[in-house]
Design a protein around this motif. Structure first.
Motif, PDB file in Angstrom:
ATOM      1  N   ILE A   1     -82.712  88.735 -11.046  1.00  0.00           N
ATOM      2  CA  ILE A   1     -82.488  88.520 -12.484  1.00  0.00           C
ATOM      3  C   ILE A   1     -82.553  87.029 -12.822  1.00  0.00           C
ATOM      4  O   ILE A   1     -83.207  86.614 -13.780  1.00  0.00           O
ATOM      5  CB  ILE A   1     -81.134  89.114 -12.914  1.00  0.00           C
ATOM      6  N   LEU A   2     -81.882  86.197 -12.010  1.00  0.00           N
ATOM      7  CA  LEU A   2     -81.868  84.748 -12.263  1.00  0.00           C
ATOM      8  C   LEU A   2     -83.253  84.131 -12.150  1.00  0.00           C
ATOM      9  O   LEU A   2     -83.560  83.134 -12.818  1.00  0.00           O
ATOM     10  CB  LEU A   2     -80.906  84.065 -11.294  1.00  0.00           C
ATOM     11  N   ASN A   3     -84.097  84.731 -11.296  1.00  0.00           N
ATOM     12  CA  ASN A   3     -85.457  84.215 -11.132  1.00  0.00           C
ATOM     13  C   ASN A   3     -86.235  84.219 -12.442  1.00  0.00           C
ATOM     14  O   ASN A   3     -87.057  83.336 -12.694  1.00  0.00           O
ATOM     15  CB  ASN A   3     -86.183  85.044 -10.063  1.00  0.00           C
ATOM     16  N   LYS A   4     -85.963  85.200 -13.288  1.00  0.00           N
ATOM     17  CA  LYS A   4     -86.648  85.298 -14.579  1.00  0.00           C
ATOM     18  C   LYS A   4     -86.310  84.117 -15.479  1.00  0.00           C
ATOM     19  O   LYS A   4     -87.073  83.770 -16.379  1.00  0.00           O
ATOM     20  CB  LYS A   4     -86.282  86.611 -15.273  1.00  0.00           C
ATOM     21  N   PHE A   5     -85.153  83.488 -15.226  1.00  0.00           N
ATOM     22  CA  PHE A   5     -84.694  82.365 -16.053  1.00  0.00           C
ATOM     23  C   PHE A   5     -84.751  81.038 -15.279  1.00  0.00           C
ATOM     24  O   PHE A   5     -84.112  80.065 -15.677  1.00  0.00           O
ATOM     25  CB  PHE A   5     -83.268  82.635 -16.532  1.00  0.00           C
ATOM     26  N   PHE A   6     -85.477  81.032 -14.141  1.00  0.00           N
ATOM     27  CA  PHE A   6     -85.653  79.824 -13.324  1.00  0.00           C
ATOM     28  C   PHE A   6     -84.315  79.287 -12.803  1.00  0.00           C
ATOM     29  O   PHE A   6     -84.158  78.084 -12.612  1.00  0.00           O
ATOM     30  CB  PHE A   6     -86.364  78.725 -14.123  1.00  0.00           C
ATOM     31  N   MET A   7     -83.369  80.183 -12.524  1.00  0.00           N
ATOM     32  CA  MET A   7     -82.041  79.748 -12.094  1.00  0.00           C
ATOM     33  C   MET A   7     -81.691  80.208 -10.678  1.00  0.00           C
ATOM     34  O   MET A   7     -80.606  79.910 -10.182  1.00  0.00           O
ATOM     35  CB  MET A   7     -80.983  80.262 -13.076  1.00  0.00           C
ATOM     36  N   ASP A   8     -82.581  80.910 -10.009  1.00  0.00           N
ATOM     37  CA  ASP A   8     -82.246  81.479  -8.706  1.00  0.00           C
ATOM     38  C   ASP A   8     -82.072  80.408  -7.626  1.00  0.00           C
ATOM     39  O   ASP A   8     -81.202  80.525  -6.762  1.00  0.00           O
ATOM     40  CB  ASP A   8     -83.289  82.513  -8.263  1.00  0.00           C
ATOM     41  N   LEU A   9     -82.884  79.352  -7.671  1.00  0.00           N
ATOM     42  CA  LEU A   9     -82.770  78.314  -6.647  1.00  0.00           C
ATOM     43  C   LEU A   9     -81.458  77.549  -6.761  1.00  0.00           C
ATOM     44  O   LEU A   9     -80.851  77.174  -5.752  1.00  0.00           O
ATOM     45  CB  LEU A   9     -83.956  77.353  -6.745  1.00  0.00           C
TER      46      LEU A   9
ATOM     47  N   ARG B   1     -89.607  86.035  -6.177  1.00  0.00           N
ATOM     48  CA  ARG B   1     -89.376  87.305  -6.873  1.00  0.00           C
ATOM     49  C   ARG B   1     -89.879  88.477  -6.022  1.00  0.00           C
ATOM     50  O   ARG B   1     -89.232  89.525  -5.944  1.00  0.00           O
ATOM     51  CB  ARG B   1     -90.057  87.290  -8.239  1.00  0.00           C
ATOM     52  N   PHE B   2     -91.028  88.301  -5.389  1.00  0.00           N
ATOM     53  CA  PHE B   2     -91.577  89.319  -4.491  1.00  0.00           C
ATOM     54  C   PHE B   2     -90.610  89.588  -3.345  1.00  0.00           C
ATOM     55  O   PHE B   2     -90.361  90.745  -2.981  1.00  0.00           O
ATOM     56  CB  PHE B   2     -92.925  88.831  -3.958  1.00  0.00           C
ATOM     57  N   PHE B   3     -90.052  88.515  -2.781  1.00  0.00           N
ATOM     58  CA  PHE B   3     -89.102  88.665  -1.679  1.00  0.00           C
ATOM     59  C   PHE B   3     -87.829  89.377  -2.130  1.00  0.00           C
ATOM     60  O   PHE B   3     -87.341  90.293  -1.455  1.00  0.00           O
ATOM     61  CB  PHE B   3     -88.761  87.296  -1.101  1.00  0.00           C
ATOM     62  N   TYR B   4     -87.277  88.977  -3.265  1.00  0.00           N
ATOM     63  CA  TYR B   4     -86.051  89.616  -3.757  1.00  0.00           C
ATOM     64  C   TYR B   4     -86.271  91.110  -3.998  1.00  0.00           C
ATOM     65  O   TYR B   4     -85.477  91.947  -3.552  1.00  0.00           O
ATOM     66  CB  TYR B   4     -85.584  88.961  -5.068  1.00  0.00           C
ATOM     67  N   LYS B   5     -87.340  91.425  -4.688  1.00  0.00           N
ATOM     68  CA  LYS B   5     -87.619  92.818  -5.053  1.00  0.00           C
ATOM     69  C   LYS B   5     -87.771  93.693  -3.814  1.00  0.00           C
ATOM     70  O   LYS B   5     -87.171  94.770  -3.716  1.00  0.00           O
ATOM     71  CB  LYS B   5     -88.885  92.905  -5.909  1.00  0.00           C
ATOM     72  N   ASN B   6     -88.574  93.240  -2.850  1.00  0.00           N
ATOM     73  CA  ASN B   6     -88.828  94.058  -1.671  1.00  0.00           C
ATOM     74  C   ASN B   6     -87.645  94.058  -0.711  1.00  0.00           C
ATOM     75  O   ASN B   6     -87.447  95.031   0.027  1.00  0.00           O
ATOM     76  CB  ASN B   6     -90.104  93.590  -0.981  1.00  0.00           C
ATOM     77  N   SER B   7     -86.848  92.991  -0.726  1.00  0.00           N
ATOM     78  CA  SER B   7     -85.631  92.977   0.078  1.00  0.00           C
ATOM     79  C   SER B   7     -84.620  94.002  -0.453  1.00  0.00           C
ATOM     80  O   SER B   7     -83.961  94.692   0.332  1.00  0.00           O
ATOM     81  CB  SER B   7     -85.007  91.584   0.084  1.00  0.00           C
ATOM     82  N   ILE B   8     -84.503  94.091  -1.764  1.00  0.00           N
ATOM     83  CA  ILE B   8     -83.611  95.092  -2.362  1.00  0.00           C
ATOM     84  C   ILE B   8     -84.029  96.494  -1.920  1.00  0.00           C
ATOM     85  O   ILE B   8     -83.201  97.315  -1.507  1.00  0.00           O
ATOM     86  CB  ILE B   8     -83.631  94.990  -3.901  1.00  0.00           C
TER      87      ILE B   8
END
Length: 286
Positions: A159-167, A267-274
């Motif tokens: 979710i945070l990745n969409k707002f450039f806040m995940d890092l 985002r690819f990593f987060y999605k597939n890790s989930i």
């Protein structure tokens, strides 16, 4: 002589795949091995290039998938071909971005099997980026609570990745949480059992091949090693790491080629890790 089959999953990065193949052909000193290359529906035509180049050689086989099946399903196409068509006694599932430089690689893995009767063997995996040792990943496997916590974390990061806040979240998280995932790494100098093996090179023995048709394949990518550990532990299949075997790993070359934007890659990593960890959670709950 034991029949040995290398399985290489190819996607887009033909230079890496050719270098991997050449490292096997030039260095492996053993009289009974074959190579299966599985093109995972490359969109750049490189699969057909490999087929035209190698398929006329007696010990080389190129399979072209008609869709991108992901890591486990894609590799399993080659695994099943090696098992049922080539009657392989040992299957070496190796990433296309790896290199083998040991001439006695096969002699060592056969010798280790005679002594230990392992189900799956993992070599010392040396990064060509920083010379770090990537195997073994962890002593033992993941706990149920850890898996649940990781799923929650990756959902937040997605979710945070969409707002450039995940890092930013990851940096804060790593500061607050002292026990990082890097603490999982074990002593690579010691041969050891009951460990999670790095997925860039997995050597399957007759004990494993007789029971399974490859990896658990209800995932697309990531966390295959942890799922393999769970299934092996459940079914009493021995996992063994040995520093006597070595491979060299370029790391994520295919993913980096396709997902050049780091945000998209994350985002690819987060999605597939989930997805992958959710499948592991389901296995643990059965």
């Amino acid at each position: 002589m034991k029949k040995i089959v290398f399985v290489i999953l190819h996607y887009q990065t033909i230079k890496d795949t050719e270098e991997c193949i050449n490292s096997i052909l030039q260095n492996i000193n053993y009289g009974n091995f074959e190579i299966v290359i599985v093109d995972n529906f490359s969109t750049d035509g490189s699969g057909q290039v490999l087929k035209d180049k190698y398929n006329n050689l007696s010990n080389m086989h190129v399979i072209l998938n008609n869709e991108n099946l992901g890591f486990a399903k894609g590799n399993n196409i080659g695994f099943r071909f090696a098992k049922y068509e080539l009657k392989a006694e040992f299957i070496i599932m190796i990433n296309n971005d790896t290199l083998i430089k040991q001439k006695d690689f096969i002699d060592i893995l056969i010798g280790k099997y005679k002594v230990s009767k392992y189900g799956v063997l993992g070599p010392d995996v040396i990064s060509l980026i920083d010379n770090g040792h990537q195997n073994p990943i962890k002593k033992g496997g993941l706990t149920y609570n850890y898996v649940c916590g990781k799923i929650k974390k990756f959902k937040i990061l997605y979710i945070l990745n969409k707002f450039f806040m995940d890092l930013l979240f990851r940096r804060i998280y790593s500061i607050l949480k002292k026990n990082s995932d890097n603490d999982f790494l074990c002593n690579y100098e010691l041969e050891q059992e009951d460990i999670t093996l790095h997925g860039s090179c997995l050597i399957f023995s007759p004990k494993y091949i007789s029971k399974y048709d490859g990896l658990f394949d209800n995932t697309f990518m990531y966390w295959e090693e942890s799922i393999l550990y769970y299934i092996a532990s459940r079914d009493k299949i021995k996992l063994l790491y040995t520093p006597n075997l070595k491979i060299y790993h370029k790391e994520d070359s295919a993913t980096n080629t396709v997902l050049k934007n780091s945000r998209n890659k994350n985002r690819f990593f987060y999605k597939n890790s989930i997805d992958s960890l959710s499948r592991l959670k389901e296995l643990m709950e059965d």
